[in-house]
Design a protein around this motif. Structure first.
Motif, short mmCIF file in Angstrom:
data_model
loop_
_atom_site.label_atom_id
_atom_site.label_comp_id
_atom_site.label_asym_id
_atom_site.label_seq_id
_atom_site.Cartn_x
_atom_site.Cartn_y
_atom_site.Cartn_z
N ALA A 155 37.39 22.04 15.04
CA ALA A 155 36.96 23.35 14.49
C ALA A 155 36.06 24.04 15.29
N ALA A 156 36.20 24.98 16.18
CA ALA A 156 35.34 25.75 17.02
C ALA A 156 35.26 27.27 16.84
N ILE A 157 34.94 27.71 15.57
CA ILE A 157 35.19 29.13 15.02
C ILE A 157 33.59 29.72 14.87
N GLY A 158 32.78 29.22 14.07
CA GLY A 158 31.71 29.90 13.95
C GLY A 158 31.83 30.56 12.60
N ARG A 159 32.52 29.66 11.84
CA ARG A 159 32.42 30.28 10.06
C ARG A 159 32.22 29.16 9.34
N ALA A 160 31.13 29.43 8.60
CA ALA A 160 30.50 28.05 7.89
C ALA A 160 31.73 27.76 6.77
N GLY A 161 31.91 26.23 6.90
CA GLY A 161 32.72 25.63 5.95
C GLY A 161 34.21 26.28 5.88
N MET A 162 34.74 27.04 6.94
CA MET A 162 36.06 27.68 6.72
C MET A 162 37.24 26.69 6.60
N ILE A 163 37.21 25.68 7.28
CA ILE A 163 37.99 24.50 7.27
C ILE A 163 37.92 23.83 6.09
N ASP A 167 33.86 18.60 14.20
CA ASP A 167 33.41 19.86 13.66
C ASP A 167 32.43 20.49 14.75
N VAL A 168 32.73 21.39 15.34
CA VAL A 168 31.68 21.98 16.56
C VAL A 168 30.87 23.10 16.01
N GLY A 169 30.98 23.59 14.95
CA GLY A 169 30.23 24.85 14.30
C GLY A 169 29.13 24.57 14.20
N MET A 170 28.11 25.59 14.08
CA MET A 170 26.85 25.44 14.06
C MET A 170 26.25 26.65 12.97
N ASN A 171 26.26 26.56 12.05
CA ASN A 171 25.95 27.94 11.07
C ASN A 171 25.09 27.87 10.38
N LEU A 222 25.53 15.61 21.60
CA LEU A 222 26.33 15.25 22.88
C LEU A 222 26.06 16.47 23.86
N THR A 223 26.02 17.64 23.49
CA THR A 223 26.02 18.78 24.40
C THR A 223 24.60 18.54 25.19
N ILE A 224 23.53 18.25 25.09
CA ILE A 224 22.54 17.93 25.86
C ILE A 224 23.07 16.74 26.76
N CYS A 284 44.47 27.59 18.11
CA CYS A 284 44.65 28.47 17.26
C CYS A 284 43.48 29.57 17.44
N HIS A 285 43.64 30.56 16.96
CA HIS A 285 42.68 31.65 17.00
C HIS A 285 42.68 32.83 15.63
N SER A 286 42.17 33.86 15.82
CA SER A 286 42.21 34.73 14.61
C SER A 286 43.46 35.43 14.26
N LYS A 287 44.46 35.42 15.22
CA LYS A 287 45.96 35.81 14.85
C LYS A 287 46.86 35.06 14.55
N CYS A 298 30.01 21.23 28.72
CA CYS A 298 29.07 19.92 28.01
C CYS A 298 29.75 19.65 26.91
N THR A 299 29.77 20.75 25.81
CA THR A 299 30.41 20.42 24.53
C THR A 299 31.76 19.77 24.52
N PRO A 300 32.71 20.36 25.22
CA PRO A 300 34.12 19.73 25.04
C PRO A 300 34.08 18.45 26.03
N VAL A 329 40.83 24.89 16.82
CA VAL A 329 40.88 26.23 16.23
C VAL A 329 39.54 26.84 17.10
N GLY A 330 39.97 27.98 17.91
CA GLY A 330 39.01 28.64 18.60
C GLY A 330 39.40 28.73 20.00
N ARG A 331 39.39 29.66 20.70
CA ARG A 331 39.65 29.62 22.07
C ARG A 331 38.93 30.29 22.98
N SER A 332 37.31 30.05 22.75
CA SER A 332 36.62 30.64 23.85
C SER A 332 36.52 29.77 25.01
N ASP A 333 35.85 30.48 25.90
CA ASP A 333 35.90 29.90 27.35
C ASP A 333 34.91 28.75 27.46
P1 NDP Z 1 33.36 32.13 19.77
O1 NDP Z 1 32.80 33.34 18.92
O2 NDP Z 1 33.25 32.63 21.15
O3 NDP Z 1 34.91 32.15 19.57
C1 NDP Z 1 35.28 31.73 18.23
C2 NDP Z 1 36.67 31.54 18.26
O4 NDP Z 1 37.27 31.46 16.80
C3 NDP Z 1 37.60 32.72 18.77
O5 NDP Z 1 38.45 32.17 19.53
C4 NDP Z 1 37.93 33.18 17.60
O6 NDP Z 1 39.45 33.89 17.63
C5 NDP Z 1 38.20 32.29 16.46
N1 NDP Z 1 38.31 32.58 14.95
C6 NDP Z 1 37.49 33.22 14.63
N2 NDP Z 1 37.70 33.63 13.13
C7 NDP Z 1 38.71 32.78 12.90
C8 NDP Z 1 39.48 32.63 11.65
N3 NDP Z 1 39.40 33.19 10.51
N4 NDP Z 1 40.79 32.02 12.02
C9 NDP Z 1 41.24 31.53 12.99
N5 NDP Z 1 40.36 31.73 14.15
C10 NDP Z 1 38.93 32.29 14.18
O7 NDP Z 1 32.31 30.86 19.47
P2 NDP Z 1 32.00 29.59 20.51
O8 NDP Z 1 33.56 28.93 20.97
O9 NDP Z 1 31.32 29.88 21.34
O10 NDP Z 1 31.57 28.73 19.31
C11 NDP Z 1 32.20 28.29 18.04
C12 NDP Z 1 31.19 27.54 17.20
O11 NDP Z 1 30.64 26.31 17.97
C13 NDP Z 1 29.94 28.41 16.78
O12 NDP Z 1 29.71 28.14 15.53
C14 NDP Z 1 28.92 27.76 17.82
O13 NDP Z 1 27.67 28.13 17.25
C15 NDP Z 1 29.14 26.48 17.87
N6 NDP Z 1 28.72 25.84 19.02
C16 NDP Z 1 28.21 24.85 18.97
C17 NDP Z 1 27.89 23.84 20.07
C18 NDP Z 1 27.56 22.38 19.76
O14 NDP Z 1 26.64 22.07 20.87
N7 NDP Z 1 27.58 21.76 18.98
C19 NDP Z 1 27.99 24.48 21.49
C20 NDP Z 1 28.58 25.49 21.40
C21 NDP Z 1 29.05 26.37 20.43
P3 NDP Z 1 39.83 35.04 18.57
O15 NDP Z 1 39.89 34.68 19.99
O16 NDP Z 1 41.10 35.57 18.12
O17 NDP Z 1 38.69 36.08 18.29
#
Ligand code: NDP
Length: 313
Positions: free
Chosen positions: A207-215, A228-232, A286-288, A188-191, A140-142, A164-168
């Motif tokens: 940006a789908a990372i999970g780190r407040a204001g990193m970008i 900006d997908v993050g929710m922190n 958009l997710t819902i 991109c990802h943490s490495k 849904c989110t993508p 940025v972010g490679r979650s499933d």
């Molecule tokens: P995950 O924790 O599963 O994945 C985070 C990704 O970010 C990983 O691939 C990780 O890399 C990468 N990452 C972490 N730190 C860094 C860094 N310093 N530099 C580069 N890459 C980094 O998170 P999700 O994908 O599930 O969610 C991401 C964000 O999106 C969260 O804030 C979540 O709350 C939000 N979210 C929002 C939704 C919405 O409806 N708006 C729905 C789902 C999620 P590595 O793989 O190497 O560890």
């Protein structure tokens, strides 16, 4: 020049209206789309999400029901419930709210959902369909991110896209959708080495990372589209000051609630980006909306009707 704000609430409400009209037509034809939500235990955040999903279903005319096994439920009990839901013809979509309790084998439970009813698009069958560009169910989110781009008339084909972010759940399927839309995609990802440099190449930066204001602004090419997908939740005063100094409205929220919601993108990026999704009010709504669209889509795919073209690139 300040960035165009991509209003997720407005786009989500357009999609909900389209879904409502599809659901109405299907109901009139005796095929009301149905969604079953499985919520195990009492995780407060999950309860809020599930309430939102059930409420949204009612608003667009989708039948929904909730199943609430106890916190102590075993993998076998959940597999039994999933099997029952798989077998019921009036249920088109099955959503298992994550996280599941520690004793449950979450992968096994998710794998048990009939791929035709997998409205979260997490089943490997749907992952495979997406990567081979066949009709299936897209997470849904993508899918929502692509709707934001398309409905805002932001071109995808030929553009440099950096995710940025490679979650499933978010990063990988977003990258795949952008690739299917003919963008040149970097994930991109943490490495990743020189993340700011790689991000600065992006016409579309997700940006789908999970780190407040990193970008921060150093990561962004002037004029780029930033999603900006993050929710922190920010609760720390110093962190708040790094992000929102001088923002009176946020100051008020932080003072009264003790926290405020921020994405993975620093608010100052709005000064360099061409277009940007806000948090809150960007990708979140958009997710819902896409879950509703996926339920109608699942109903049509499964019951052999015309395929809803929502969420296809
Ligand atoms: P995950 O924790 O599963 O994945 C985070 C990704 O970010 C990983 O691939 C990780 O890399 C990468 N990452 C972490 N730190 C860094 C860094 N310093 N530099 C580069 N890459 C980094 O998170 P999700 O994908 O599930 O969610 C991401 C964000 O999106 C969260 O804030 C979540 O709350 C939000 N979210 C929002 C939704 C919405 O409806 N708006 C729905 C789902 C999620 P590595 O793989 O190497 O560890």
């Amino acid at each position: 020049m300040a960035a165009t704000i991509l209003d997720g609430n407005k786009i989500a409400s357009e999609i909900r209206a389209e879904v409502a009209s599809e659901a109405k037509a299907m109901t009139a034809a005796g095929m009301r789309p149905g969604l079953a939500v499985v919520l195990v235990g009492h995780n407060p955040a999950s309860e809020v999400y599930v309430r939102g999903k059930v409420k949204s279903s009612a608003e667009v005319g989708i039948y929904s029901e909730q199943h609430t096994p106890p916190e102590t439920a075993s993998t076998e009990e959940l597999l039994e419930l999933i099997a029952e839901l798989n077998a019921r013809d009036e249920i088109d979509g099955i959503l298992v709210q994550l996280p599941l309790p520690a004793q449950v084998d979450a992968k096994k439970v998710l794998m048990a959902v009939d791929p035709a009813k997998d409205v979260d698009g997490f089943h490997p069958m749907n992952v495979g369909l997406l990567s081979t560009q066949r009709p299936g169910l897209v997470p849904c989110t993508p899918a929502g991110i692509i709707e934001i781009l398309k409905r805002s008339k932001i071109p995808i084909a030929g553009q440099d896209a950096v995710v940025v972010g490679r979650s499933d759940i978010v990063g990988k399927p977003t990258a795949m959708l952008l690739l299917n839309g003919n963008a040149t995609v970097t994930v991109c990802h943490s490495k990743t080495r020189d993340l700011p440099g790689v991000c600065r190449r992006a016409d579309i930066l997700v940006a789908a990372i999970g780190r407040a204001g990193m970008i921060t602004r150093e990561f962004v090419k002037p004029g780029a589209t930033v999603i900006d997908v993050g929710m922190n939740q920010v609760t720390d005063r110093a962190e708040f000051d790094r992000l929102f100094t001088g923002n009176a409205k946020r100051e008020e929220t932080f003072r009264t609630r003790g926290s405020t919601l921020v994405g993975d993108v620093h608010p100052q990026v709005a000064e360099v980006a061409g277009a940007i999704t806000p948090v809150p009010g960007g990708v979140g709504p958009l997710t819902i909306a896409m879950l509703m669209a996926n339920t109608v889509r699942a109903a049509k795919l499964r019951r052999g009707g015309r395929i809803v073209e929502l969420s296809r690139v």
